[in-house]
Design a protein around this motif. Structure first.
Motif, PDB file in Angstrom:
ATOM      1  N   PHE A 188       0.835  -1.215   0.000  1.00  0.00           N
ATOM      2  CA  PHE A 188       0.000   0.000   0.000  1.00  0.00           C
ATOM      3  C   PHE A 188       0.864   1.258   0.000  1.00  0.00           C
ATOM      4  O   PHE A 188       0.629   2.208  -0.746  1.00  0.00           O
ATOM      5  N   ILE A 189       1.889   1.261   0.850  1.00  0.00           N
ATOM      6  CA  ILE A 189       2.794   2.419   0.925  1.00  0.00           C
ATOM      7  C   ILE A 189       3.524   2.597  -0.399  1.00  0.00           C
ATOM      8  O   ILE A 189       3.677   3.713  -0.916  1.00  0.00           O
ATOM      9  N   TYR A 228      -6.965  -0.217  -5.902  1.00  0.00           N
ATOM     10  CA  TYR A 228      -8.225   0.352  -5.393  1.00  0.00           C
ATOM     11  C   TYR A 228      -8.462  -0.286  -4.025  1.00  0.00           C
ATOM     12  O   TYR A 228      -8.705  -1.494  -3.940  1.00  0.00           O
ATOM     13  N   TYR A 229      -8.376   0.485  -2.974  1.00  0.00           N
ATOM     14  CA  TYR A 229      -8.415  -0.049  -1.616  1.00  0.00           C
ATOM     15  C   TYR A 229      -9.751   0.246  -0.942  1.00  0.00           C
ATOM     16  O   TYR A 229     -10.331   1.321  -1.127  1.00  0.00           O
ATOM     17  N   VAL A 230     -10.202  -0.724  -0.155  1.00  0.00           N
ATOM     18  CA  VAL A 230     -11.334  -0.530   0.748  1.00  0.00           C
ATOM     19  C   VAL A 230     -10.818  -0.809   2.156  1.00  0.00           C
ATOM     20  O   VAL A 230     -10.507  -1.960   2.492  1.00  0.00           O
ATOM     21  N   ARG A 231     -10.660   0.225   2.951  1.00  0.00           N
ATOM     22  CA  ARG A 231     -10.153   0.085   4.307  1.00  0.00           C
ATOM     23  C   ARG A 231     -11.314  -0.131   5.270  1.00  0.00           C
ATOM     24  O   ARG A 231     -12.273   0.643   5.282  1.00  0.00           O
ATOM     25  N   GLY A 234      -2.295   4.507   8.240  1.00  0.00           N
ATOM     26  CA  GLY A 234      -1.802   5.608   7.397  1.00  0.00           C
ATOM     27  C   GLY A 234      -2.887   6.260   6.565  1.00  0.00           C
ATOM     28  O   GLY A 234      -2.617   6.786   5.481  1.00  0.00           O
ATOM     29  N   LEU A 235      -4.130   6.243   7.060  1.00  0.00           N
ATOM     30  CA  LEU A 235      -5.241   6.777   6.268  1.00  0.00           C
ATOM     31  C   LEU A 235      -5.144   8.288   6.111  1.00  0.00           C
ATOM     32  O   LEU A 235      -5.465   8.822   5.051  1.00  0.00           O
ATOM     33  N   MET A 236      -4.732   8.982   7.167  1.00  0.00           N
ATOM     34  CA  MET A 236      -4.652  10.440   7.072  1.00  0.00           C
ATOM     35  C   MET A 236      -3.593  10.853   6.054  1.00  0.00           C
ATOM     36  O   MET A 236      -3.799  11.774   5.267  1.00  0.00           O
ATOM     37  N   GLU A 237      -2.439  10.160   6.093  1.00  0.00           N
ATOM     38  CA  GLU A 237      -1.395  10.479   5.114  1.00  0.00           C
ATOM     39  C   GLU A 237      -1.881  10.172   3.692  1.00  0.00           C
ATOM     40  O   GLU A 237      -1.601  10.922   2.741  1.00  0.00           O
TER      41      GLU A 237
END
Length: 601
Positions: free
Chosen positions: A13-14, A185-188, A214-217
């Motif tokens: 993800f990163i 395409y991510y679903v957190r 790391g959602l805010m970033e």
């Protein structure tokens, strides 16, 4: 293994979202403020390093005859003592780890303490090749599919089976290699509480997950970044039809071509120009460009089709013109031959009484039939003009009769279509003409009428069922019933033609007319003299503002004092008269009167 999997997926993800995107902006020269984020690559390296990783150390103990969990812990403390992500009792007695049993790893989601009991045994794969061969050779088809390597020859040399941790590491590396080639395409998913109950949110728990994921970033990068980027060559090739300077072929600098297209669309504030790519800020901007392209494509297709169809049409027209010239030449010969016959047949048509209507046309051949049809149409138009010229003086009368033709066709055989309609029959009454004119003039001035449409003496059926002599006058607005001496109105007010509710006449040749008016009593009268009931119908219809039903029947329903009665029609040798009794109302017509009407016709 599951925590290692989470670390690899977080690193993926990163890599895809944070590192790669910001690195691309920097490489393309896009103005960008660096967004700081947590990088867990060090944790992944500590676990999967081929020489000094946790999995490598564990595999080494599995491969040793004297391998044990204690030796595994000792080797971990020796190799990873300098790693700030690793802790154990020997490295930090305050870490909460048991001596020679536990070790702790600082994952991106938090610290996790692992107990090394049975690590070595659980990591070993003791299913050797001879066991696989035995399972493959059994009669169960499912086992053959599960262990295909059992089909190898017994003499083939096989390595020891890979450990469970090594297999898992290899699977994760294959998965991440595959995912790196895809568009992410991510679903957190956020776990709201630890109790597994609905409608309960633990703020600290949710905040912790938002931070370590790391959602805010990610949001900062996405909001400050660009949703779409395309190479200039790709962008110009796809959208070149939106600018006249780039269509149909653009051979200049591709970056300049993309700038021309953006200038035409007035989107300079919504995009950024990199070294090799065009960056589009908002999805709505990309949708707008695509919509403009979809609008332009049908026009381009139509233009190409027009050029092609034009070429085909020009070829066709060239052949068609040659065909038409040949056909025209031959048709002229055929028509000229037939026209000569028609000229000889109709040479004296203008002097004939019926203007050639009874002349038999020359018989045409199949090729002459179109010309014969045209010639007949020309003759009909000429014949119609000649007939109408003779009837110019009766134009108003013909227009008056036209509605009656549709109303009485097939219902009343003789209604006066061939007779001359006088209309104002009282004007021919030499005895009372002047007195009638004076009386009617006064009434017309009082009520605002124009001219007389119809007038005649009548036998009127009054409200008492008796007959009396009256004069009926119809103007452009009103219906008057006058006395026969002073020619004054026999009713308080004249009947407005706009209020007439219906009309009725009989199917025979008598002179009965029924005018249905408001008030409950119809105007039921029999004309005296040479007038026609159809004249009354035409005069009333001309003055009405709406369609009025007209009844043509052998017996007619009438209303006297609001009571519906049936009016029967009778013919005998006596005088013409109305007779009312308990059985109903009769209008008796003198037989001689009918004979006189027929002889006049």
């Amino acid at each position: 293994c599951i925590n290692y999997c989470n670390e690899k997926l977080q690193q993926l993800f990163i890599e895809l979202v944070m590192k790669r995107e910001q690195a691309e902006y920097a490489a393309e020269g896009i103005t960008w403020v660096e967004v700081k984020y947590f990088d867990n690559q060090a944790i992944c390296d500590m676990v999967e390093d081929p020489k000094k990783g946790v999995i490598a150390i564990l595999d080494e103990q599995c491969n040793r005859p004297d391998g044990s969990d204690a030796a595994f812990m000792t080797h971990l403390d020796k190799v990873l003592s300098a790693n700030d992500r690793y802790s154990s009792h020997s490295k930090d007695p305050q870490s909460g780890c048991k001596r020679a049993i536990d070790f702790k790893i600082k994952h991106f989601a938090g610290d996790v303490v692992y107990t090394s009991d049975n690590f070595v045994d659980k990591n070993n794969d003791t299913l050797f090749q001879d066991l696989k061969r035995m399972l493959y050779q059994c009669s169960t088809a499912a086992l053959k599919q599960m262990f295909p390597e059992g089909a190898d020859d017994i003499s083939k040399v096989h390595k020891n089976p890979a450990t469970a941790a090594t297999n898992f590491k290899s699977s994760m590396q294959s998965l991440t290699a595959l995912l790196l080639k895809k568009e992410p395409y991510y679903v957190r998913c956020i776990k709201p509480n630890d109790n597994k109950v609905p409608d309960q949110f633990d703020d600290d728990r949710c905040q912790h997950q938002v931070n370590y994921l790391g959602l805010m970033e990610n949001l900062r990068v996405r909001r400050a970044g660009y949703c779409n980027r395309q190479l200039y060559e790709v962008f110009v090739q796809r959208y070149k039809m939106l600018c006249t300077k780039t269509w149909p072929v653009y051979r200049g600098d591709q970056k300049d071509g993309a700038g021309m297209i953006i200038d035409v669309l007035k989107l300079k504030k919504d995009v950024a120009f990199g070294n090799t790519k065009l960056f589009i800020k908002e999805p709505s901007t990309l949708y707008f460009i695509e919509e403009k392209r979809e609008e332009a494509i049908p026009l381009l297709v139509a233009k190409i089709q027009a050029y092609y169809r034009g070429m085909i049409a020009r070829r066709y027209v060239k052949k068609l013109r040659a065909y038409v010239r040949i056909c025209k030449f031959w048709r002229n010969i055929v028509n000229r031959r037939y026209f000569t016959k028609v000229q000889q047949t109709f040479k004296d048509v203008a002097t004939q009484a019926d203007k050639g209507k009874s002349i038999v046309w020359p018989t045409p051949t199949k090729r002459e039939q179109p010309f014969e049809t045209l010639a007949k149409r020309i003759h009909v138009r000429w014949w119609t003009g000649a007939v109408l010229k003779k009837m110019e003086t009766r134009k108003d009368e013909i227009l008056l009769k036209m509605p009656c033709y549709d109303l009485f066709k097939g219902k009343r055989a003789q209604w006066g279509i061939g007779a001359t309609w006088v209309g104002n029959y009282m004007a021919k009454d030499e005895k009372d003409r002047e007195k009638f004119g004076a009386g009617v003039t006064a009434l017309f001035q009082k009520n605002g009428d124009g001219k007389i449409a119809f007038s005649s003496r009548v036998l009127l059926l009054n409200v008492k069922g008796k007959q009396e002599e009256r004069v009926v006058v119809i103007s452009d607005k009103h219906l008057y019933v006058l006395d026969v001496k002073k020619f004054k109105s026999a009713t308080k007010t004249p009947y407005k033609l706009a209020t007439v509710e219906g009309l009725a006449i009989s199917t025979s040749e008598d002179q009965l007319v029924v005018i249905k008016v408001p008030g409950g009593t119809d105007v039921v009268c029999k004309l005296q003299g040479v007038g026609y009931p159809a004249e009354v119908v035409a005069a009333v219809l001309r003055g009405c503002e709406q369609n009025v039903p007209v009844t043509v029947a052998a017996s007619i329903n009438i209303s006297l004092k609001g009571k519906e009665q049936q009016l029967d029609l009778v013919v005998d040798d006596g005088k013409s008269r109305f007779v009312a009794n308990k059985q109903g109302v009769q209008m008796i017509t003198r037989k001689a009167s009918l004979q006189e009407i027929q002889s006049r016709r």
